[in-house]
Design a protein around this motif. Structure first.
Motif, PDB file in Angstrom:
ATOM      1  N   VAL A   1       0.886  -1.290  -0.008  1.00 43.21           N
ATOM      2  CA  VAL A   1      -0.015  -0.121   0.099  1.00 43.21           C
ATOM      3  C   VAL A   1       0.802   1.271   0.026  1.00 43.21           C
ATOM      4  O   VAL A   1       0.319   2.200   0.231  1.00 43.21           O
ATOM      5  N   ARG A   2       2.095   1.126  -0.105  1.00 50.56           N
ATOM      6  CA  ARG A   2       3.017   2.253  -0.131  1.00 50.56           C
ATOM      7  C   ARG A   2       2.723   3.342  -1.140  1.00 50.56           C
ATOM      8  O   ARG A   2       2.938   4.568  -1.008  1.00 50.56           O
ATOM      9  N   GLU A   3       2.280   2.952  -2.363  1.00 47.65           N
ATOM     10  CA  GLU A   3       1.943   3.941  -3.424  1.00 47.65           C
ATOM     11  C   GLU A   3       0.509   4.480  -3.282  1.00 47.65           C
ATOM     12  O   GLU A   3       0.070   5.324  -4.029  1.00 47.65           O
ATOM     13  N   LEU A   4      -0.305   3.993  -2.428  1.00 47.62           N
ATOM     14  CA  LEU A   4      -1.645   4.336  -2.366  1.00 47.62           C
ATOM     15  C   LEU A   4      -1.871   5.575  -1.479  1.00 47.62           C
ATOM     16  O   LEU A   4      -1.077   5.848  -0.496  1.00 47.62           O
ATOM     17  N   PRO A   5      -2.840   6.551  -1.659  1.00 39.05           N
ATOM     18  CA  PRO A   5      -2.880   7.626  -0.799  1.00 39.05           C
ATOM     19  C   PRO A   5      -3.357   7.249   0.571  1.00 39.05           C
ATOM     20  O   PRO A   5      -4.200   6.122   0.636  1.00 39.05           O
TER      21      PRO A   5
ATOM     22  N   LEU B   1       1.076  -7.401   4.604  1.00 37.28           N
ATOM     23  CA  LEU B   1       0.954  -6.062   4.228  1.00 37.28           C
ATOM     24  C   LEU B   1       2.406  -5.315   4.172  1.00 37.28           C
ATOM     25  O   LEU B   1       3.063  -5.629   5.026  1.00 37.28           O
ATOM     26  N   ILE B   2       2.635  -4.540   2.958  1.00 37.67           N
ATOM     27  CA  ILE B   2       3.697  -4.084   2.731  1.00 37.67           C
ATOM     28  C   ILE B   2       3.439  -2.517   3.097  1.00 37.67           C
ATOM     29  O   ILE B   2       2.769  -2.054   2.310  1.00 37.67           O
ATOM     30  N   ASN B   3       4.009  -1.831   3.878  1.00 33.60           N
ATOM     31  CA  ASN B   3       3.664  -0.257   4.276  1.00 33.60           C
ATOM     32  C   ASN B   3       5.046   0.334   4.548  1.00 33.60           C
ATOM     33  O   ASN B   3       6.073  -0.080   4.723  1.00 33.60           O
ATOM     34  N   ASP B   4       4.778   1.732   4.489  1.00 36.59           N
ATOM     35  CA  ASP B   4       5.820   2.899   4.562  1.00 36.59           C
ATOM     36  C   ASP B   4       6.259   3.092   5.899  1.00 36.59           C
ATOM     37  O   ASP B   4       6.990   4.040   6.384  1.00 36.59           O
ATOM     38  N   HIS B   5       5.317   2.604   6.778  1.00 36.86           N
ATOM     39  CA  HIS B   5       5.323   2.898   8.171  1.00 36.86           C
ATOM     40  C   HIS B   5       5.066   1.663   8.968  1.00 36.86           C
ATOM     41  O   HIS B   5       4.236   0.831   8.556  1.00 36.86           O
ATOM     42  N   ASP B   6       5.422   1.829  10.509  1.00 41.08           N
ATOM     43  CA  ASP B   6       4.954   0.580  11.325  1.00 41.08           C
ATOM     44  C   ASP B   6       3.370   0.856  11.360  1.00 41.08           C
ATOM     45  O   ASP B   6       2.771   1.628  11.724  1.00 41.08           O
ATOM     46  N   PRO B   7       2.649  -0.468  11.147  1.00 45.61           N
ATOM     47  CA  PRO B   7       1.140  -0.315  10.898  1.00 45.61           C
ATOM     48  C   PRO B   7       0.606  -0.548  12.052  1.00 45.61           C
ATOM     49  O   PRO B   7      -0.453  -1.263  12.412  1.00 45.61           O
TER      50      PRO B   7
ATOM     51  N   GLN C   1      12.011  -4.040   7.439  1.00 47.65           N
ATOM     52  CA  GLN C   1      13.138  -4.294   6.360  1.00 47.65           C
ATOM     53  C   GLN C   1      14.003  -3.230   6.063  1.00 47.65           C
ATOM     54  O   GLN C   1      14.894  -3.471   5.396  1.00 47.65           O
ATOM     55  N   HIS C   2      13.523  -1.909   6.122  1.00 46.82           N
ATOM     56  CA  HIS C   2      14.206  -0.834   5.611  1.00 46.82           C
ATOM     57  C   HIS C   2      13.317   0.240   6.020  1.00 46.82           C
ATOM     58  O   HIS C   2      12.435   0.003   6.866  1.00 46.82           O
ATOM     59  N   GLU C   3      14.074   1.524   6.184  1.00 46.76           N
ATOM     60  CA  GLU C   3      13.511   2.728   6.954  1.00 46.76           C
ATOM     61  C   GLU C   3      12.058   3.029   6.489  1.00 46.76           C
ATOM     62  O   GLU C   3      11.285   3.577   6.951  1.00 46.76           O
ATOM     63  N   ASP C   4      11.667   2.771   5.250  1.00 46.45           N
ATOM     64  CA  ASP C   4      10.569   3.004   4.802  1.00 46.45           C
ATOM     65  C   ASP C   4       9.728   1.608   4.102  1.00 46.45           C
ATOM     66  O   ASP C   4       8.895   1.810   3.191  1.00 46.45           O
TER      67      ASP C   4
END
Length: 77
Positions: free
Chosen positions: A8-12, A35-41, A65-68
């Motif tokens: 969901v990293r590319e979704l608004p 789920l792959i996300n850009d922050h801790d869910p 796995q990475h900072e984002d």
């Protein structure tokens, strides 16, 4: 049992939780949503724990796995 993976990293932000909930609802009992996300869910974890009876909080797992890039599993009872 593994299930679908959604990134969901590319979704608004306004579209993320509805997409995640729909994907979780489509799972069979015993499957898990990855789920792959850009922050801790963690907020989503608390939401699922409070509102979704079929969510198994004991099986929840998240790995940074990475900072984002955070990968979390949401199992269904």
């Amino acid at each position: 049992m593994p299930g679908p993976t959604i990134d969901v990293r590319e979704l608004p932000p306004s579209q993320r939780h509805p997409k995640i909930h729909n994907a979780f609802d489509d799972l069979e009992s015993g499957e898990e949503l990855t789920l792959i996300n850009d922050h801790d869910p963690k907020p989503l974890f608390y939401e699922m724990q409070a509102e979704v009876d079929a969510f198994d909080p004991e099986g929840y797992n998240v790995e940074r796995q990475h900072e984002d890039k955070f990968v979390a599993t949401f199992p269904k009872k």
